[in-house]
Design a protein around this motif. Structure first.
Motif, PDB file in Angstrom:
ATOM      1  N   ARG A   1       0.844  -1.211   0.000  1.00 15.66           N
ATOM      2  CA  ARG A   1       0.000   0.000   0.000  1.00 15.66           C
ATOM      3  C   ARG A   1       0.871   1.249   0.000  1.00 15.66           C
ATOM      4  O   ARG A   1       0.590   2.217  -0.730  1.00 15.66           O
ATOM      5  N   ALA A   2       1.922   1.250   0.815  1.00 19.74           N
ATOM      6  CA  ALA A   2       2.825   2.407   0.866  1.00 19.74           C
ATOM      7  C   ALA A   2       3.475   2.642  -0.490  1.00 19.74           C
ATOM      8  O   ALA A   2       3.652   3.789  -0.921  1.00 19.74           O
ATOM      9  N   ARG A   3       3.806   1.579  -1.170  1.00 25.97           N
ATOM     10  CA  ARG A   3       4.432   1.684  -2.496  1.00 25.97           C
ATOM     11  C   ARG A   3       3.485   2.342  -3.497  1.00 25.97           C
ATOM     12  O   ARG A   3       3.910   3.192  -4.292  1.00 25.97           O
ATOM     13  N   GLU A   4       2.214   1.961  -3.455  1.00 27.30           N
ATOM     14  CA  GLU A   4       1.259   2.493  -4.421  1.00 27.30           C
ATOM     15  C   GLU A   4       0.808   3.906  -4.056  1.00 27.30           C
ATOM     16  O   GLU A   4       0.601   4.747  -4.935  1.00 27.30           O
ATOM     17  N   VAL A   5       0.652   4.190  -2.767  1.00 21.84           N
ATOM     18  CA  VAL A   5       0.204   5.519  -2.335  1.00 21.84           C
ATOM     19  C   VAL A   5       1.238   6.584  -2.678  1.00 21.84           C
ATOM     20  O   VAL A   5       0.884   7.725  -3.030  1.00 21.84           O
ATOM     21  N   THR A   6       2.525   6.241  -2.598  1.00 19.41           N
ATOM     22  CA  THR A   6       3.586   7.222  -2.862  1.00 19.41           C
ATOM     23  C   THR A   6       4.039   7.217  -4.318  1.00 19.41           C
ATOM     24  O   THR A   6       5.004   7.904  -4.661  1.00 19.41           O
ATOM     25  N   ARG A   7       3.373   6.467  -5.164  1.00 19.26           N
ATOM     26  CA  ARG A   7       3.730   6.422  -6.578  1.00 19.26           C
ATOM     27  C   ARG A   7       3.505   7.788  -7.235  1.00 19.26           C
ATOM     28  O   ARG A   7       2.510   8.470  -6.958  1.00 19.26           O
ATOM     29  N   GLU A   8       4.408   8.185  -8.124  1.00 18.58           N
ATOM     30  CA  GLU A   8       4.269   9.413  -8.910  1.00 18.58           C
ATOM     31  C   GLU A   8       4.337   9.026 -10.384  1.00 18.58           C
ATOM     32  O   GLU A   8       5.417   8.774 -10.917  1.00 18.58           O
ATOM     33  N   ASP A   9       3.158   8.945 -11.006  1.00 22.31           N
ATOM     34  CA  ASP A   9       3.045   8.467 -12.384  1.00 22.31           C
ATOM     35  C   ASP A   9       3.661   7.073 -12.482  1.00 22.31           C
ATOM     36  O   ASP A   9       3.227   6.164 -11.802  1.00 22.31           O
ATOM     37  N   ARG A  10       4.686   6.910 -13.309  1.00 22.52           N
ATOM     38  CA  ARG A  10       5.286   5.578 -13.455  1.00 22.52           C
ATOM     39  C   ARG A  10       6.435   5.341 -12.484  1.00 22.52           C
ATOM     40  O   ARG A  10       6.996   4.252 -12.441  1.00 22.52           O
ATOM     41  N   TYR A  11       6.780   6.371 -11.692  1.00 24.86           N
ATOM     42  CA  TYR A  11       7.881   6.231 -10.752  1.00 24.86           C
ATOM     43  C   TYR A  11       7.353   5.830  -9.374  1.00 24.86           C
ATOM     44  O   TYR A  11       6.403   6.432  -8.865  1.00 24.86           O
ATOM     45  N   THR A  12       7.991   4.822  -8.783  1.00 24.71           N
ATOM     46  CA  THR A  12       7.673   4.447  -7.406  1.00 24.71           C
ATOM     47  C   THR A  12       8.803   4.935  -6.508  1.00 24.71           C
ATOM     48  O   THR A  12       9.965   4.955  -6.911  1.00 24.71           O
ATOM     49  N   ARG A  13       8.454   5.339  -5.303  1.00 25.77           N
ATOM     50  CA  ARG A  13       9.438   5.879  -4.368  1.00 25.77           C
ATOM     51  C   ARG A  13       9.844   4.862  -3.316  1.00 25.77           C
ATOM     52  O   ARG A  13      10.686   5.168  -2.455  1.00 25.77           O
ATOM     53  N   LEU A  14       9.260   3.676  -3.376  1.00 20.70           N
ATOM     54  CA  LEU A  14       9.548   2.675  -2.363  1.00 20.70           C
ATOM     55  C   LEU A  14       9.469   1.283  -2.991  1.00 20.70           C
ATOM     56  O   LEU A  14       8.630   1.031  -3.852  1.00 20.70           O
ATOM     57  N   GLN A  15      10.337   0.393  -2.558  1.00 22.49           N
ATOM     58  CA  GLN A  15      10.295  -1.006  -2.968  1.00 22.49           C
ATOM     59  C   GLN A  15      10.725  -1.860  -1.774  1.00 22.49           C
ATOM     60  O   GLN A  15      11.414  -1.379  -0.867  1.00 22.49           O
ATOM     61  N   TYR A  16      10.308  -3.097  -1.772  1.00 25.09           N
ATOM     62  CA  TYR A  16      10.674  -3.994  -0.675  1.00 25.09           C
ATOM     63  C   TYR A  16      10.865  -5.407  -1.217  1.00 25.09           C
ATOM     64  O   TYR A  16      10.389  -5.756  -2.304  1.00 25.09           O
ATOM     65  N   ALA A  17      11.578  -6.215  -0.472  1.00 24.03           N
ATOM     66  CA  ALA A  17      11.757  -7.626  -0.803  1.00 24.03           C
ATOM     67  C   ALA A  17      11.864  -8.390   0.509  1.00 24.03           C
ATOM     68  O   ALA A  17      12.599  -7.985   1.411  1.00 24.03           O
TER      69      ALA A  17
END
Length: 433
Positions: free
Chosen positions: A230-246
């Protein structure tokens, strides 16, 4: 309906209806086909016997063989007289022998029942698991988790939150886990069977070594994955994501965009992580958990690799992966033991054991920038093998000419496939937007 069709049908239903609670599952756990497949899987893994000392060989040579063995298990399950046995505890060294990991090894009988339960429950929860969860899942691997991390670094996510959980598998709370399973399963017989399995390993925790444990560990942490997704999608800016996790089992890293505008995001994710872990009563190891800034020359370890940044020939930054020094030391220690235990044995036996260890280790670390490490290991093995040959033939020296490299690999069959396999993302230079 075949077991494969049943699993496919359950998965499609679970994927389409996220709130659906499944019932009538216990009868499928007790089916002969399910138990036979669970036995096949257990035998394929060829694990050590449990506390009762029963082996696959003793089962198959007994009167009636596997059929009678499975028939007895099926009868116990149908009449609800099945009770799991206590797990056999075995300690294996980790971190170069400084610590030990305690495995709980179930008996083959219990392994078959756990496998049957896993076959039925897995498609339900597989439909709920998030893309960043790569551990103990079909068609997922540690390499995919590493690929996610490297790809994120190549997209300028160079601020890394490296999370270490304190004795995660030993501290899973049974009541919380059963509540999470009950969100998707309303079959009381299945829940009772699962509770019996958990209580056989103690008052809390899931045994490392149990067949159903990997699935349960992923179910337990799935809400953490959902929060990060959810955090990854909420902070998305167009095609750029500001967070990733593994995440691979309890090994979790979160990568945040390098820009100072995302300072708030790094703080917010760290706070929310601790809130989610507190709900699960999972303790974060604050001494080992840390925030790493790759742009400042720092590095972090993930799944056996050291990860940092390096400059390309054109002066641009890119991710750089090398095997951890401790992993190389563990391998060499294992190989040294082979030589010590086979001083007077034929060289063919020595090479057979060397190849088994080398093949698995090299196939795991053959991504990234492992060539220098591979060269060191290869030269070390060749020198040790030549010394072994010289000692067995009562000759002096190492015998570089007598036993040249071609002879070692072609004639003796020593493992020599030290080839690297690169992910496309590894070649992507760091783009600072």
């Amino acid at each position: 309906m075949s077991l494969q069709d049943l699993r496919r049908k359950i998965y499609v239903k679970a994927k389409a209806e996220k709130a659906h609670r499944f019932w009538g599952l216990y009868v499928h756990v007790c089916k002969r086909e399910t138990l036979r497949e669970a036995y096949r899987m257990a035998k394929k893994n060829n694990g050590a016997p449990g506390i009762d000392g029963e082996t696959f060989q003793s089962i198959e040579v007994s009167p009636g063989g596997v059929d009678v063995f499975l028939e007895r298990i099926m009868e116990e399950l149908v009449t609800e007289r099945y009770l799991p046995q206590r797990n056999r505890r075995k300690e294996i060294p980790k971190d170069g022998g400084k610590k030990v990991r305690v495995l709980g090894i179930p008996s083959i009988r219990d392994r078959v029942v756990q496998g049957a339960l896993t076959l039925i429950l897995e498609p339900i929860f597989e439909a709920d698991f998030q893309p960043g969860s790569c551990g103990y899942r079909r068609f997922r691997s540690a390499h995919q988790a590493i690929h996610r991390v490297v790809e994120a670094i190549g997209e300028s996510k160079t601020r890394v939150i490296d999370v270490d959980l304190k004795s995660y598998f030993d501290n899973v709370r049974h009541h919380i886990l059963l509540e999470k399973v009950a969100e998707r399963v309303q079959d009381q017989k299945v829940l009772r069977l699962l509770k019996l399995m958990l209580k056989a390993s103690g008052k809390k925790g899931v045994p490392q070594g149990g067949v159903v444990s990997p699935l349960l560990s992923n179910i337990y942490l799935n809400e953490v994955d959902r929060m990060l997704e959810r955090a990854r999608e909420v902070t998305r800016e167009d095609r750029y994501t500001r967070l990733q996790y593994a995440r691979y089992a309890d090994d979790l890293v979160i990568l945040v965009d390098f820009h100072s505008r995302q300072d708030w995001l790094a703080r917010a994710v760290s706070r929310r992580l601790r809130e989610e872990f507190a709900k699960l009563q999972v303790e974060v190891n604050e001494e080992k958990s840390r925030v790493v800034n790759l742009l400042e020359g720092e590095s972090f370890g993930y799944l056996g690799f050291d990860v940092r940044l390096t400059r390309t020939l054109r002066g641009r930054w890119r991710p750089y992966l090398t095997p951890k020094r401790t992993k190389r030391t563990e391998l060499l220690s294992r190989l040294r033991t082979v030589f010590e235990h086979h001083v007077s044995q034929p060289v063919e036996e020595v090479i057979e054991e060397l190849n088994a260890s080398l093949r698995g280790w090299v196939n795991y670390f053959n991504i990234g920038d492992s060539s220098r490490c591979f060269s060191f290991v290869q030269n070390w093995v060749e020198e040790k093998l030549r010394r072994h040959l010289a000692r067995s033939t009562k000759r002096r020296g190492i015998g570089w000419k007598r036993w040249n490299r071609v002879w070692l690999y072609k004639k003796l069959g020593l493992f020599g496939e030290y080839r690297l396999r690169y992910y496309p993302a590894r070649l992507k230079a760091l783009s600072v937007r």
